[in-house]
Structures are given as structure tokens and as C-alpha cells.
Design a protein around this motif. Structure first.
Motif, PDB file in Angstrom:
ATOM      1  N   LEU A 204      43.829  51.000  28.534  1.00  0.00           N
ATOM      2  CA  LEU A 204      44.714  50.291  29.449  1.00  0.00           C
ATOM      3  C   LEU A 204      45.924  51.168  29.738  1.00  0.00           C
ATOM      4  O   LEU A 204      46.474  51.798  28.826  1.00  0.00           O
TER       5      LEU A 204
ATOM      6  N   LYS B  99      49.894  51.791  31.085  1.00  0.00           N
ATOM      7  CA  LYS B  99      51.199  51.134  31.043  1.00  0.00           C
ATOM      8  C   LYS B  99      51.519  50.520  32.401  1.00  0.00           C
ATOM      9  O   LYS B  99      51.308  51.137  33.442  1.00  0.00           O
ATOM     10  N   GLY B 100      52.021  49.282  32.357  1.00  0.00           N
ATOM     11  CA  GLY B 100      52.433  48.600  33.577  1.00  0.00           C
ATOM     12  C   GLY B 100      53.885  48.884  33.887  1.00  0.00           C
ATOM     13  O   GLY B 100      54.544  49.686  33.224  1.00  0.00           O
TER      14      GLY B 100
ATOM     15  N   GLN C 110      53.748  45.947  28.843  1.00  0.00           N
ATOM     16  CA  GLN C 110      52.601  45.489  29.639  1.00  0.00           C
ATOM     17  C   GLN C 110      51.631  46.637  29.888  1.00  0.00           C
ATOM     18  O   GLN C 110      52.040  47.747  30.240  1.00  0.00           O
ATOM     19  N   TYR C 111      50.341  46.338  29.704  1.00  0.00           N
ATOM     20  CA  TYR C 111      49.279  47.314  29.921  1.00  0.00           C
ATOM     21  C   TYR C 111      48.133  46.622  30.643  1.00  0.00           C
ATOM     22  O   TYR C 111      47.897  45.434  30.430  1.00  0.00           O
ATOM     23  N   GLY C 112      47.402  47.352  31.464  1.00  0.00           N
ATOM     24  CA  GLY C 112      46.281  46.745  32.150  1.00  0.00           C
ATOM     25  C   GLY C 112      45.380  47.765  32.806  1.00  0.00           C
ATOM     26  O   GLY C 112      45.677  48.958  32.831  1.00  0.00           O
ATOM     27  N   ASN C 113      44.280  47.249  33.357  1.00  0.00           N
ATOM     28  CA  ASN C 113      43.326  48.097  34.080  1.00  0.00           C
ATOM     29  C   ASN C 113      42.795  47.403  35.331  1.00  0.00           C
ATOM     30  O   ASN C 113      41.774  47.791  35.862  1.00  0.00           O
TER      31      ASN C 113
ATOM     32  N   THR D  29      41.695  43.512  32.674  1.00  0.00           N
ATOM     33  CA  THR D  29      42.274  43.123  31.385  1.00  0.00           C
ATOM     34  C   THR D  29      43.772  43.362  31.399  1.00  0.00           C
ATOM     35  O   THR D  29      44.229  44.389  31.891  1.00  0.00           O
ATOM     36  N   LYS D  30      44.529  42.411  30.845  1.00  0.00           N
ATOM     37  CA  LYS D  30      45.983  42.534  30.787  1.00  0.00           C
ATOM     38  C   LYS D  30      46.442  42.242  29.360  1.00  0.00           C
ATOM     39  O   LYS D  30      46.081  41.219  28.778  1.00  0.00           O
TER      40      LYS D  30
ATOM     41  N   VAL E 195      50.003  42.119  26.959  1.00  0.00           N
ATOM     42  CA  VAL E 195      51.459  42.118  26.900  1.00  0.00           C
ATOM     43  C   VAL E 195      51.852  42.065  25.432  1.00  0.00           C
ATOM     44  O   VAL E 195      51.487  41.125  24.720  1.00  0.00           O
TER      45      VAL E 195
ATOM     46  N   ASP F 118      44.713  38.756  28.129  1.00  0.00           N
ATOM     47  CA  ASP F 118      43.763  38.154  29.066  1.00  0.00           C
ATOM     48  C   ASP F 118      42.700  39.214  29.267  1.00  0.00           C
ATOM     49  O   ASP F 118      42.925  40.220  29.939  1.00  0.00           O
ATOM     50  N   ASP F 119      41.553  39.004  28.652  1.00  0.00           N
ATOM     51  CA  ASP F 119      40.495  40.015  28.700  1.00  0.00           C
ATOM     52  C   ASP F 119      39.695  39.980  29.997  1.00  0.00           C
ATOM     53  O   ASP F 119      38.780  40.762  30.179  1.00  0.00           O
TER      54      ASP F 119
END
Length: 106
Positions: free
Chosen positions: A62, A64-65, A70-73, A76-77, A79, A88-89
Motif C-alpha cells: 500500500l 502512503k496517502g 493513511q495508506y492505500g492502493n 484496500t485502505k 489508517v 477496509d480490505d
């Protein structure tokens, strides 16, 4: 025909070995325990710009947001706020009320 990670049974980008992920997470990772005894592991890399996330059935990277922790792709998110995390997968949504357990041991 191109093969995507989700479609390839043996493909894994997780750099630590399958057995470590399933039993205790990689050395240096943080274990989070959620409701229903659900667990996942997080390893922060690249000076905090990337995290490796190990879920019971898959591993992923993931980015960095914009906001701190915060990280995501795109699906998937994650925090991270102190000793708690929200995940939240993008699939099962079974990761609620997650708390740091203890760092994984080598």
C-alpha cells in the motif's frame, strides 16, 4: 495472455516467505488484532512511503496517502492512528476495532 497477481495462484510479492506470514508475520512487523480474533501484519518500508500488509489470505503493498497514517492502493485502505488501525480490505470488511498486539519476533 497476461497473468495478474489475483489470477496467479503462486504469485506473491511478499518478500519474507509464506510460513512467516501465516504464523507470526515477518521480523519487524506489527501485528494488529481485531474483533473476532482477526489478525493482520504491517511492515512500514521506504521511510514510511510504503507498507506491506499481510492478511490471512493475501499480501499486498500500500502506498502512503495524503493524510498522515493513511495508506492505500485504490481498493484496500489502511489508517494507522497510534496503537489502533482501521482496515477496509475492499473485500470482506472483517477487520474492526484493530489494536496493536506486539511486534513480530524473529
Amino acid at each position: 495472455m497476461a497473468c495478474t497477481l489475483s489470477a496467479c495462484g503462486g504469485a506473491s510479492m511478499w518478500p519474507f516467505g509464506e510460513d512467516e506470514v501465516r504464523t507470526r508475520g515477518p521480523a519487524g512487523s506489527t501485528e494488529y488484532v481485531c474483533d473476532k480474533d482477526r489478525k493482520f501484519y504491517v511492515l512500514i518500508q521506504d521511510s514510511g512511503n510504503t507498507v506491506w500488509l499481510a492478511l490471512p489470505d493475501r499480501e499486498l503493498s500500500l502506498e502512503k496517502g495524503e493524510a498522515a497514517g493513511q495508506y492505500g492502493n485504490g481498493i484496500t485502505k489502511l489508517v494507522i492512528e497510534g496503537d489502533t488501525a482501521q482496515l477496509d480490505d475492499g473485500y470482506k470488511h472483517d477487520f474492526n476495532n484493530c489494536q496493536v498486539s506486539a511486534p513480530a519476533k524473529k
